[in-house]
Write a protein that holds these residues in place. Sequence first.
Motif, PDB file in Angstrom:
ATOM      1  N   GLY A  54      39.895  49.807  40.755  1.00 21.01           N
ATOM      2  CA  GLY A  54      40.412  48.724  39.920  1.00 21.01           C
ATOM      3  C   GLY A  54      40.910  47.559  40.742  1.00 21.01           C
ATOM      4  N   MET A  55      41.330  46.513  40.037  1.00 15.80           N
ATOM      5  CA  MET A  55      41.809  45.290  40.681  1.00 15.80           C
ATOM      6  C   MET A  55      42.956  44.712  39.855  1.00 15.80           C
ATOM      7  N   PHE A  56      44.016  44.299  40.538  1.00 16.14           N
ATOM      8  CA  PHE A  56      45.079  43.563  39.868  1.00 16.14           C
ATOM      9  C   PHE A  56      44.678  42.093  39.793  1.00 16.14           C
ATOM     10  N   LEU A  57      44.910  41.491  38.620  1.00  9.86           N
ATOM     11  CA  LEU A  57      44.585  40.088  38.387  1.00  9.86           C
ATOM     12  C   LEU A  57      45.857  39.308  38.097  1.00  9.86           C
ATOM     13  N   ARG A  58      45.839  38.033  38.413  1.00 16.14           N
ATOM     14  CA  ARG A  58      46.924  37.134  38.052  1.00 16.14           C
ATOM     15  C   ARG A  58      46.576  36.437  36.754  1.00 16.14           C
ATOM     16  N   THR A  59      47.505  36.476  35.786  1.00 13.23           N
ATOM     17  CA  THR A  59      47.335  35.770  34.518  1.00 13.23           C
ATOM     18  C   THR A  59      48.618  34.998  34.226  1.00 13.23           C
ATOM     19  N   PRO A  60      48.609  34.079  33.275  1.00 16.93           N
ATOM     20  CA  PRO A  60      49.845  33.352  32.935  1.00 16.93           C
ATOM     21  C   PRO A  60      50.935  34.250  32.383  1.00 16.93           C
ATOM     22  N   ASP A  61      50.545  35.439  31.892  1.00 15.34           N
ATOM     23  CA  ASP A  61      51.515  36.354  31.297  1.00 15.34           C
ATOM     24  C   ASP A  61      51.912  37.489  32.232  1.00 15.34           C
ATOM     25  N   GLY A  62      51.538  37.380  33.515  1.00  8.67           N
ATOM     26  CA  GLY A  62      51.894  38.419  34.470  1.00  8.67           C
ATOM     27  C   GLY A  62      50.667  39.133  35.002  1.00  8.67           C
ATOM     28  N   SER A  63      50.912  40.220  35.702  1.00  4.37           N
ATOM     29  CA  SER A  63      49.835  40.968  36.345  1.00  4.37           C
ATOM     30  C   SER A  63      49.020  41.750  35.313  1.00  4.37           C
ATOM     31  N   ALA A  64      47.703  41.757  35.503  1.00  5.51           N
ATOM     32  CA  ALA A  64      46.800  42.522  34.649  1.00  5.51           C
ATOM     33  C   ALA A  64      46.009  43.481  35.527  1.00  5.51           C
ATOM     34  N   PHE A  65      45.526  44.557  34.914  1.00  3.81           N
ATOM     35  CA  PHE A  65      44.752  45.545  35.665  1.00  3.81           C
ATOM     36  C   PHE A  65      43.371  45.692  35.048  1.00  3.81           C
ATOM     37  N   LEU A  66      42.350  45.569  35.903  1.00  2.00           N
ATOM     38  CA  LEU A  66      40.957  45.656  35.471  1.00  2.00           C
ATOM     39  C   LEU A  66      40.284  46.812  36.184  1.00  2.00           C
ATOM     40  N   ARG A  67      39.629  47.680  35.436  1.00  2.00           N
ATOM     41  CA  ARG A  67      38.885  48.800  36.017  1.00  2.00           C
ATOM     42  C   ARG A  67      37.444  48.381  36.304  1.00  2.00           C
ATOM     43  N   GLN A  68      36.763  49.190  37.130  1.00  2.00           N
ATOM     44  CA  GLN A  68      35.344  48.992  37.427  1.00  2.00           C
ATOM     45  C   GLN A  68      35.078  47.562  37.905  1.00  2.00           C
ATOM     46  N   VAL A  69      35.457  47.288  39.127  1.00  2.00           N
ATOM     47  CA  VAL A  69      35.410  45.918  39.654  1.00  2.00           C
ATOM     48  C   VAL A  69      34.461  45.806  40.851  1.00  2.00           C
ATOM     49  N   LYS A  70      33.361  46.484  40.808  1.00  2.03           N
ATOM     50  CA  LYS A  70      32.405  46.438  41.910  1.00  2.03           C
ATOM     51  C   LYS A  70      31.945  45.000  42.159  1.00  2.03           C
ATOM     52  N   GLY A  71      32.071  44.572  43.419  1.00  3.69           N
ATOM     53  CA  GLY A  71      31.620  43.233  43.800  1.00  3.69           C
ATOM     54  C   GLY A  71      32.653  42.140  43.624  1.00  3.69           C
ATOM     55  N   LEU A  72      33.814  42.453  43.046  1.00  3.73           N
ATOM     56  CA  LEU A  72      34.853  41.443  42.820  1.00  3.73           C
ATOM     57  C   LEU A  72      35.707  41.302  44.073  1.00  3.73           C
ATOM     58  N   VAL A  73      36.005  40.071  44.470  1.00  2.31           N
ATOM     59  CA  VAL A  73      36.789  39.825  45.691  1.00  2.31           C
ATOM     60  C   VAL A  73      38.048  39.034  45.342  1.00  2.31           C
ATOM     61  N   PRO A  74      39.131  39.211  46.109  1.00  2.00           N
ATOM     62  CA  PRO A  74      40.365  38.458  45.864  1.00  2.00           C
ATOM     63  C   PRO A  74      40.112  36.953  45.862  1.00  2.00           C
ATOM     64  N   GLY A  75      40.760  36.263  44.917  1.00  2.00           N
ATOM     65  CA  GLY A  75      40.599  34.823  44.781  1.00  2.00           C
ATOM     66  C   GLY A  75      39.549  34.424  43.772  1.00  2.00           C
TER      67      GLY A  75
END
Length: 344
Positions: A54-75
Amino acid sequence: MKGLTIALDEIGGREAAALIRDGLLDDLMIDSDAPRPGTIYRGVAERPVKGQGGMFLRTPDGSAFLRQVKGLVPGQTLLVQVTGFAEPGKAIPVTQNILFKSRYAIVTPGKPGVNVSRQIKDDDAREAAMESAHEGFAEAPLPQEAGLILRSSCADAAPEEIAEDVVAMCRLAAHVLADEGREAEVLVEGDGPHALAWREWTEEADVDGDPGSFARQGVDEMVEDLRRPHVRLPGGFSMIIEPTSALVAVDVNTGGDTSPAAGLKANLAAMRDLPRQLRLRGLGGQIIVDPAPCPKKDRKQLEGLLRAGLKKEATESVLTGWTTLGLMEIQRKRDRQPLRDLLK
């Protein structure tokens, strides 16, 4: 009182909607301060979670968690949609499988094709719904590589209402999918209780939307009953529903009935009402049911009744089996906030 009634009002200053079926509270939605399910963000990837995929994401409402993030990079920025409510101290659950959902139509990015709900059995009704959709496409075509699902509510809807809904969802989807922003932002706010009532409660019903509707329809009293863990069941039986930090405990009691069949009758009454009680109380996660005395020969009957009730639920709910101590285990998605938290 027979029939369906929808009451639109407020509870404690929060927007709320109640569905009353034959005099019983069948569903209840209350707004909260948390991000609503269905909200669409432009999120920014921050850091992966090793071992969980998984990957933690930044949103206007706080941290979000996304599963199955193959190929996703920070930023990297991406579109995500809120799927449920986060437990205290945890990140908002989101998915990349975005849906643009309304009363009659659902636009499905990445899943092309136009389909009609299988619940519409009549061929003429299916064809009429398809014709209405194509009329909508003439005004607002589907975004590229997106599909459309015509919901079961189309069966009794006017053609112009279906076409209008299709146009609205296609335009919204096209606008959001064309987004090229780089900062975390809310792109679509999830529907509140009144909008959800219009979208999801599509059976023919009387609607009381004037202020004070909850008092007139007896909703206030029924909500007050939900504050208590004790649930009265037909036949003088009862069950106790108590959420804890780890799970939801349900205890079924026979009351004063000491007959040989009391255990089975109490358990059957509890299984019939348990899905409704969990829905109204906004409870999910791990649910453990301690039935009244229940020999193994009766388990199949209880399982069948409960599975049938859970199958009708919009919230994903699964009866996983029995423990060695004879307790029933249920896993239910957390797509609502617990009622006790909203009524504080």
